[in-house]
Each structure stands twice: as C-alpha cells, then as structure tokens.
Design a protein around this motif. Structure first.
Motif, PDB file in Angstrom:
ATOM      1  N   GLY A   1       0.812  -1.210   0.000  1.00 34.99           N
ATOM      2  CA  GLY A   1       0.000   0.000   0.000  1.00 34.99           C
ATOM      3  C   GLY A   1       0.845   1.259   0.000  1.00 34.99           C
ATOM      4  O   GLY A   1       1.885   1.342   0.654  1.00 34.99           O
ATOM      5  N   LEU A   2       0.382   2.281  -0.719  1.00 31.24           N
ATOM      6  CA  LEU A   2       1.036   3.568  -0.722  1.00 31.24           C
ATOM      7  C   LEU A   2       0.392   4.455   0.327  1.00 31.24           C
ATOM      8  O   LEU A   2      -0.795   4.354   0.612  1.00 31.24           O
ATOM      9  CB  LEU A   2       0.899   4.239  -2.094  1.00 31.24           C
ATOM     10  N   SER A   3       1.165   5.356   0.899  1.00 33.47           N
ATOM     11  CA  SER A   3       0.637   6.275   1.890  1.00 33.47           C
ATOM     12  C   SER A   3      -0.509   7.086   1.317  1.00 33.47           C
ATOM     13  O   SER A   3      -0.390   7.680   0.252  1.00 33.47           O
ATOM     14  CB  SER A   3       1.759   7.209   2.359  1.00 33.47           C
ATOM     15  N   GLY A   4      -1.624   7.117   2.017  1.00 32.13           N
ATOM     16  CA  GLY A   4      -2.760   7.908   1.557  1.00 32.13           C
ATOM     17  C   GLY A   4      -3.617   7.214   0.524  1.00 32.13           C
ATOM     18  O   GLY A   4      -4.620   7.757   0.080  1.00 32.13           O
TER      19      GLY A   4
ATOM     20  N   CYS B   1      -1.166   4.090 -21.302  1.00 32.25           N
ATOM     21  CA  CYS B   1      -1.819   5.216 -20.640  1.00 32.25           C
ATOM     22  C   CYS B   1      -2.940   4.691 -19.745  1.00 32.25           C
ATOM     23  O   CYS B   1      -3.692   3.798 -20.128  1.00 32.25           O
ATOM     24  CB  CYS B   1      -2.378   6.190 -21.675  1.00 32.25           C
ATOM     25  N   GLN B   2      -3.056   5.278 -18.572  1.00 34.07           N
ATOM     26  CA  GLN B   2      -4.044   4.854 -17.594  1.00 34.07           C
ATOM     27  C   GLN B   2      -5.477   5.002 -18.115  1.00 34.07           C
ATOM     28  O   GLN B   2      -5.773   5.872 -18.921  1.00 34.07           O
ATOM     29  CB  GLN B   2      -3.908   5.670 -16.304  1.00 34.07           C
ATOM     30  N   THR B   3      -6.340   4.128 -17.621  1.00 31.85           N
ATOM     31  CA  THR B   3      -7.769   4.207 -17.928  1.00 31.85           C
ATOM     32  C   THR B   3      -8.565   4.723 -16.737  1.00 31.85           C
ATOM     33  O   THR B   3      -9.744   5.060 -16.882  1.00 31.85           O
ATOM     34  CB  THR B   3      -8.314   2.831 -18.338  1.00 31.85           C
TER      35      THR B   3
ATOM     36  N   MET C   1      -0.502  -0.902 -10.249  1.00 29.09           N
ATOM     37  CA  MET C   1      -0.815  -0.166 -11.471  1.00 29.09           C
ATOM     38  C   MET C   1       0.204   0.942 -11.732  1.00 29.09           C
ATOM     39  O   MET C   1       0.647   1.138 -12.870  1.00 29.09           O
ATOM     40  CB  MET C   1      -2.231   0.405 -11.396  1.00 29.09           C
ATOM     41  N   ASN C   2       0.600   1.663 -10.700  1.00 28.76           N
ATOM     42  CA  ASN C   2       1.610   2.708 -10.899  1.00 28.76           C
ATOM     43  C   ASN C   2       2.938   2.114 -11.362  1.00 28.76           C
ATOM     44  O   ASN C   2       3.611   2.680 -12.230  1.00 28.76           O
ATOM     45  CB  ASN C   2       1.805   3.509  -9.610  1.00 28.76           C
ATOM     46  N   ALA C   3       3.302   0.980 -10.790  1.00 25.61           N
ATOM     47  CA  ALA C   3       4.555   0.331 -11.199  1.00 25.61           C
ATOM     48  C   ALA C   3       4.485  -0.113 -12.651  1.00 25.61           C
ATOM     49  O   ALA C   3       5.469  -0.015 -13.395  1.00 25.61           O
ATOM     50  CB  ALA C   3       4.845  -0.862 -10.288  1.00 25.61           C
TER      51      ALA C   3
ATOM     52  N   ASN D   1       0.811   9.890 -12.421  1.00 22.46           N
ATOM     53  CA  ASN D   1       2.042   9.105 -12.466  1.00 22.46           C
ATOM     54  C   ASN D   1       3.181   9.962 -13.027  1.00 22.46           C
ATOM     55  O   ASN D   1       3.014  10.627 -14.052  1.00 22.46           O
ATOM     56  CB  ASN D   1       1.834   7.858 -13.342  1.00 22.46           C
ATOM     57  N   PRO D   2       4.333   9.970 -12.389  1.00 24.14           N
ATOM     58  CA  PRO D   2       5.434  10.845 -12.822  1.00 24.14           C
ATOM     59  C   PRO D   2       5.999  10.534 -14.197  1.00 24.14           C
ATOM     60  O   PRO D   2       6.738  11.346 -14.755  1.00 24.14           O
ATOM     61  CB  PRO D   2       6.500  10.648 -11.737  1.00 24.14           C
TER      62      PRO D   2
END
Length: 437
Positions: free
Chosen positions: A23-26, A356-358, A344-346, A365-366
């Motif tokens: 999990g990512l913070s937030g 590209c994200q859906t 998903m970010n990875a 994402n950076p």
C-alpha cells in the motif's frame, strides 16, 4: 510462463496481506475499498496477453503477478501472442468455451461475445470509485447494456514521431499543426529523400489508428449516431482524396505493413515521420548505436484536419474473464490486485509511457512529466474516440473493425487501387452487410 507458488501467505488474510505490504501512503487498500473475493480452493489462472513492444512493461506485469502469487498461493501462467493473433485466439476461446481464464483484447472485441464474458460490474465500479473514475472512451469499450464485461486496462497512445533535423532540413521550423501544411511537409521531405511512412496494412494498432484519423479528421464517419451507415459521404471522399495525394510521399510498400514494420523502417533511417507508440523512441534510446537518432526524435499529436479539432483513435486493450473459467473469484481477485495503486503505478511507469491509464487517478504518475516526448501520450485515454463513432459500440462496430473496412478503404484509395469514390462505395457495401445484419 508460470508464476510459481512460493512464500505463500495462507488463509483468508492473503489478499489483505498483499495490500498491506504494497500500500502507498494515503491510498486506500484494495482489500478495504474494493469488493472482496474469496479465491476458490486450489485455484490457478491462465492469462493470455499480447506480445510486448516495451520489455519493461512485460517485466513490470510479471513482477506484479509474482507478488500476487506470493500473497495468495495462486499460480498464474502468462502466455502471449502477436498483436494480430490475439483477436482470433480470443474469439476461438469464446466460441469453444475453453482456453485462458483472462485475455487482453483489443478495441471493442469484447462486444463480439459479451454473453461469453464474466460480469465484472461490481469490481469495475469499485475501481472507478476508488481511483477517480474511468475515462469515458475506454470505459465504453468495456460496457455492454449497462454491465461491465471487461475492465479497461490501458490506452496505447498513438502520436507522430519524427526526426527534428530532417523536418528543419525540409524548411519547417516546427511540425505542422494542420493537414494542409502536413501534406506540404510530406512533399518537401520526399524531395530531400526523407520520405514519410504510415501503416496502410492490417496493423491492429498503427493501421487502424492512422486510417481512422484520415477519415475522422475530414469529418467522415462509419455510421451516424443511430447506427445508420454513412461512410460513403462527401467528407469521406475528401479524406480519401487527401490520402491519395499524401501516399506518393511515403516509402514504398506501406500498404502491406503490420504493426512492427514502421518501427523497423524508422529505426533503419528509411523514413522521417510515422505514427507510433512511444515504444519507438525508447527502442532508439536504449540502443547505443542509435543515440544520435534518439536525440533527434520528437513527438506530437496528429495534425488537425478540416473538422477543426483533434480526433484520434488510440489502441485500447481491456482485460476479460471468460465465463467458462473454473475460478471466477480468483480471476477477479487477480485483476483487483493488478489495478491497485502500487501495482498499477509500477506497471504504467515500467511501460515508459507506452500504456496510458484508464482510471483518472493514475494521470498523476510521474512518467508523463519525466520526458517531454512522453507528453502527447499521457492524454490518450482523454482524447480517445471509439472506433464505432458516431454510433453505439456493440457486435456490429466490433465486426466492422475486425473486417478492416476503414483500413482497406483508405489503403485502396491511397494506392490508386480504387478511386476515392469507388473505395467509399465498396466500404459502404461491406459496412451495410454488417449493420443491417
């Protein structure tokens, strides 16, 4: 390949444990924010995906899958096929009722056999609520009669890739923004022995993307908003006359190109301009012998035609679960895990801006700001126009695309095999058989 069982977290805490680990913070844990699935005892999964153009994208997906197996003990076998072979392989599996549990399909392929696909509405709505909502166009590919028969996985952005120094050599300080100037650039580049090259063959991505842009940029449509065939129109004729004038400035043979051919021609220095995914740039960037070429490459969205606005088709891929699967809960748990933010970010970052994200939340994402060449690809899901435009998506739009009606029409007119008027009439006849059926 198979992701083997190891370091298994036993019992019902498996998926929750995976979420806690990654999990990512937030970011809400998917085990809390999304529907919970209880994988069937002894479950294993087989996934069929398309062969990668960006190896790191595949590596990221496999790494995420390994995490899922470690968390649940569910073995996942990942098979891959060429882009052109995915469609017939998926259709056969749907018809015979056996094969992979999950398949990555193109465009509106899921609309050809929606009754053979698992209803994943609960999961899709949970993902949308968690991650800012789905972009409407990729979402439309996954919806059938109000139910999600697939999860929109990614939009593979399509943009113009060009050699900046050659464009300047041809007398253009910047890449043209409209089709009229684009045609003049094509002529100037051909005169400098730097021809363009766009796919006019049955390339699932590049052929469809380019040919639909030719049609739409001039106001042509396959059907109207009621589904009535209107491809044989003055706007379509204008589009075909445009491509007929453009084609002589291409390298010979583009009418037989598939998705890989324009990549090879560009990297070989045979063409100056094409339309492709960002993978083309990274192929050059990662090859020490092509360092100078990579430094000279630029990307830009396709020129605007007489219609006066940007209208583009980008290749879209969705993940479907077949109803025949013995493990529907495990399959949904797997996709839930793969869409969760850490994974998903990875994957998006690993794809180097290729996918590209859906889901709107992942637009942050950076990867999209890490390199200027990525920027045109970052809004692919936002600017996407579905291939069935202007009519509804469904079995008819999917069949029309699978039959290559737009691609064949544009190629026939471009090469002079038929006049623009003849090509439009033939396309009308072919489309009418589908839409009247």
């Amino acid at each position: 390949m198979t992701i083997s069982r190891r370091d298994v977290l036993m019992g019902g805490a498996g998926l929750a444990g995976a979420a806690a680990m990654t999990g990512l913070s937030g970011t809400p844990s998917f085990a809390q924010a999304l529907p919970k699935f209880e994988p069937e005892k002894g479950a294993s999964l087989r996934v069929l995906r398309w062969s990668p153009f960006v190896k790191a994208e595949e590596d990221a997906w496999i790494a995420n899958t390994k995490k899922f197996t470690e968390a649940t003990g569910i073995e996942v076998r990942i098979d891959k096929e060429s882009w052109e072979d995915i469609r017939p392989k998926a259709a056969v599996a749907a018809n015979v009722g056996s094969g992979p549990d999950i398949v990555w399909v193109w465009f509106d392929d899921a609309q050809q056999y929606p009754d053979k696909l698992l209803d994943v509405t609960e999961l899709a709505k949970g993902l949308g609520a968690t991650y800012g909502g789905w972009y409407p166009a990729p979402e439309a590919y996954a919806l059938n009669r109000g139910k999600y028969v697939a999860l929109p996985l990614a939009t593979i952005g399509n943009a113009v890739i060009y050699r900046d120094s050659w464009v300047k050599e041809a007398g253009f300080s910047e890449f043209p923004k409209d089709t009229k100037a684009f045609l003049e650039l094509a002529k100037a580049l051909k005169a400098k022995n730097h021809p363009m090259g766009f796919t006019l063959g049955h390339g699932v991505g590049d052929g469809n993307n380019f040919c639909h842009w030719v049609l739409w940029s001039h106001g042509g449509e396959m059907v109207d908003d009621k589904g009535k065939v209107k491809i044989n129109s003055p706007e379509t004729i204008a589009a075909l006359k445009f491509v007929r004038e453009l084609y002589p400035n291409f390298i010979p043979g583009t009418e037989s190109w598939l998705d890989v051919n324009n990549n090879r021609a560009f990297l070989a220095g045979e063409i100056s301009v094409t339309a492709n995914g960002v993978s083309l740039y990274y192929a050059a960037k990662n090859d020490p012998k092509l360092a100078d070429m990579a430094a000279d490459m630029r990307s830009v969205n396709l020129p605007i035609g007489p219609i006066g606005k940007s209208v583009e088709l980008h290749q879209t891929t969705s993940a479907c679960i077949f109803k025949y699967t013995k493990y529907p809960q495990a399959a949904q748990a797997y996709l839930s895990f793969m869409f969760d933010a850490p994974q998903m970010n990875a994957w998006i970052e690993g794809s180097s801006a290729y996918c590209c994200q859906t889901l709107k939340a992942f637009a942050k994402n950076p990867v999209w700001t890490s390199n200027p060449i990525n920027a045109p690809y970052g809004k692919a899901s936002e600017t996407l126009r579905p291939n069935g435009y202007a009519g509804p998506l469904g079995p008819q739009s999917a069949a029309a695309m699978a039959d290559w009606i737009v691609v064949d029409m544009v190629a026939e007119a471009a090469t002079g095999q038929r006049t623009p008027e003849e090509a439009a009439r033939r396309a009308e006849q072919r489309a009418s058989r589908i839409y009247r059926g």
